[in-house]
Design a protein around this motif. Structure first.
Motif, PDB file in Angstrom:
ATOM      1  N   ARG A 172       0.790  -1.111   0.107  1.00  0.00           N
ATOM      2  CA  ARG A 172      -0.002   0.078  -0.133  1.00  0.00           C
ATOM      3  C   ARG A 172       0.846   1.237   0.003  1.00  0.00           C
ATOM      4  NH1 ARG A 172      -4.017  -1.207   4.954  1.00  0.00           N
ATOM      5  NH2 ARG A 172      -4.829  -3.206   4.499  1.00  0.00           N
ATOM      6  N   GLN A 212       1.037   4.511  10.448  1.00  0.00           N
ATOM      7  CA  GLN A 212       0.218   4.624   9.365  1.00  0.00           C
ATOM      8  C   GLN A 212      -0.961   4.904   9.571  1.00  0.00           C
ATOM      9  OE1 GLN A 212       1.257   4.521   6.224  1.00  0.00           O
ATOM     10  NE2 GLN A 212       3.368   3.504   6.664  1.00  0.00           N
ATOM     11  N   ARG A 213      -2.046   5.408   8.697  1.00  0.00           N
ATOM     12  CA  ARG A 213      -3.289   6.203   9.239  1.00  0.00           C
ATOM     13  C   ARG A 213      -4.296   5.025   9.899  1.00  0.00           C
ATOM     14  NH1 ARG A 213      -6.331  10.411   7.895  1.00  0.00           N
ATOM     15  NH2 ARG A 213      -4.377  11.349   6.729  1.00  0.00           N
ATOM     16  N   PRO A 214      -4.217   3.905   9.187  1.00  0.00           N
ATOM     17  CA  PRO A 214      -5.117   2.688  10.093  1.00  0.00           C
ATOM     18  C   PRO A 214      -4.725   2.541  11.602  1.00  0.00           C
ATOM     19  CG  PRO A 214      -4.734   2.220   7.707  1.00  0.00           C
ATOM     20  CD  PRO A 214      -3.966   3.066   7.950  1.00  0.00           C
ATOM     21  N   GLU A 217      -5.548   5.419  13.694  1.00  0.00           N
ATOM     22  CA  GLU A 217      -6.884   5.466  14.116  1.00  0.00           C
ATOM     23  C   GLU A 217      -7.185   4.458  15.014  1.00  0.00           C
ATOM     24  OE1 GLU A 217      -8.809   6.715   9.663  1.00  0.00           O
ATOM     25  OE2 GLU A 217      -8.710   4.476  10.193  1.00  0.00           O
ATOM     26  N   ALA A 218      -6.784   3.320  14.869  1.00  0.00           N
ATOM     27  CA  ALA A 218      -6.756   2.300  15.900  1.00  0.00           C
ATOM     28  C   ALA A 218      -6.107   2.760  17.312  1.00  0.00           C
ATOM     29  CB  ALA A 218      -6.300   0.982  15.707  1.00  0.00           C
ATOM     30  N   GLU A 273       4.156   0.753  11.755  1.00  0.00           N
ATOM     31  CA  GLU A 273       3.192  -0.122  11.832  1.00  0.00           C
ATOM     32  C   GLU A 273       3.260  -0.618  13.134  1.00  0.00           C
ATOM     33  OE1 GLU A 273       0.048  -1.880   9.741  1.00  0.00           O
ATOM     34  OE2 GLU A 273       0.285   0.310   9.852  1.00  0.00           O
ATOM     35  N   ASP A 342      -1.938  -4.787  10.127  1.00  0.00           N
ATOM     36  CA  ASP A 342      -1.646  -5.037   8.733  1.00  0.00           C
ATOM     37  C   ASP A 342      -0.237  -4.639   8.225  1.00  0.00           C
ATOM     38  OD1 ASP A 342      -2.088  -2.313   9.381  1.00  0.00           O
ATOM     39  OD2 ASP A 342      -3.414  -1.890   7.724  1.00  0.00           O
TER      40      ASP A 342
END
Length: 385
Positions: A172, A212-214, A217-218, A273, A342
């Motif tokens: 990604r 990383q954005r996800p 957010e978590a 990550e 991820d």
């Protein structure tokens, strides 16, 4: 090498949940939905923490005695606080201590006596055997340090000239954002931007942290889950350029390399990550006390380490439950290190923060980054020998 401690299967004293605990469970169900921690629902994991209740701090007089004793890993005696009592753990068996005289305690099958030297606990004797106290980390909570194998300037020069390992995609596109993007109660103590770290040298030019954005957010969701408990998240590190990982590896003695990533494989920090973090008290702003310190290269860093105090273990477990409920997984050698689910989806990066800014990688204020002038800089502490 620090020895690995396996989880101890023990029974906890169960207490009726308080009204506050029931309210917290309702809040957590709304925040967590039907996510799971391993094989059990999130609210079940939180219920275990709530029904046991937040432990009281151990008496200060016990702190000097709490620790590990013995000359070999195969015959370790732990002295810890458990359920409000000073307790030993040996060969998987817990035994409460009863003090009958200064530095003299009764066990179910004998007696434990304490030997002091220079005002500090030096050893204990059990069943006629003298067990010296082991030196683990720092006793005053200051930063654990090592002596690098080579000069840091030399390590830096070589690492900057090196190339990260080749990887097969597809990946990604990187979308790094500040860890504070989704929850402003997330605080920073980026020690690698100071001399207050395990190698006693700055690695970053500014105290910033990105995911990383996800993953970011978590992290915000985990932070929201912790607020009803009175805690916030204090981030020590997140995205880490690959060249810094190489410096860590080349500078760390071989027996301690379980605590640093092999640059030949790359670190999940390099992918944006992974995050290193702890809890802090929302009321006082003080970091929560855990079984061992951040970046400490001893067995106390393992997330299943059985020693320490009930409060230290409870706070460590609370952090783990919150983080794992939103998709992170704890590293089995470091209670503070969590990888997002991820991490395989992103490539290894080695750009400095400044290079990322220059390349318009989404680290400016329009993407949620905190301007450097507004980032709180941690205070540097006196260096340890």
């Amino acid at each position: 090498m620090a020895h690995r401690i396996e989880p101890q299967r023990t029974q906890r004293t169960q207490r009726t949940p308080t009204t506050t605990g029931v309210v917290l469970l309702c809040v957590l169900r709304v925040l967590c939905g039907s996510s799971s921690l391993g094989a059990q629902p999130v609210d079940t994991a939180f219920r275990q923490l709530l029904t046991s209740g937040k432990p009281a701090p151990a008496p200060p007089a016990w702190r000097a005695l709490i620790g590990e004793y013995g000359a070999t890993d195969s015959d370790t005696l732990f002295v810890l606080e458990r359920d409000g009592r000073l307790t030993t753990l040996r060969h998987g068996t817990y035994a409460a201590l009863t003090e009958v005289a200064p530095d003299t305690f009764l066990l179910a099958d004998g007696r434990l006596t304490v030997e002091r030297a220079g005002g500090k606990v030096a050893a204990v004797s059990v069943g006629g055997a003298r067990l010296p106290k082991r030196a683990l980390g720092t006793e005053d909570g200051s930063q654990f340090t090592i002596t690098p194998l080579r000069p840091v300037a030399e390590l830096r020069r070589e690492a900057l000239a090196a190339t990260p390992p080749h990887e097969q995609g597809p990946f990604r596109p990187s979308d790094l954002v500040a860890v504070t993007t989704f929850d402003t109660t997330v605080h920073l103590d980026v020690r690698y931007a100071t001399r207050n770290n395990f190698m006693r040298t700055p690695f970053y030019s500014s105290a910033r942290a990105f995911l990383q954005r996800p993953a970011a957010e978590a992290l915000g969701r985990a932070s929201a889950m912790l607020r009803p408990f009175g805690y916030g998240l204090l981030v020590h590190d997140a995205y880490r350029p690959w060249y810094v990982t190489k410096m860590f590896w080349e500078g760390t003695p071989v027996p301690q390399r379980v605590f640093v990533a092999d640059p030949a494989q790359g670190s999940r920090h390099n992918r944006g990550e992974a995050v290193d973090l702890t809890l802090y008290d929302l009321r006082t702003g003080k970091p929560a006390e855990m079984t061992g310190g951040y970046d400490e290269m001893t067995a106390r860093s393992y997330p299943v380490y059985p020693g320490g105090t009930s409060l230290q273990r409870w706070q460590r477990d609370l952090l783990r439950v919150a983080m794992e409920s939103v998709g992170f997984t704890v590293y089995d050698a470091e209670w503070w290190h969590f990888d997002f689910k991820d991490w395989r989806s992103y490539p290894i990066g080695t750009q400095t923060f400044e290079q990322l800014d220059t390349r318009d990688s989404g680290l400016g204020t329009r993407r949620g980054a905190v301007p450097e002038s507004r980032v709180p800089r941690p205070e540097s502490r006196p260096l340890q020998p």
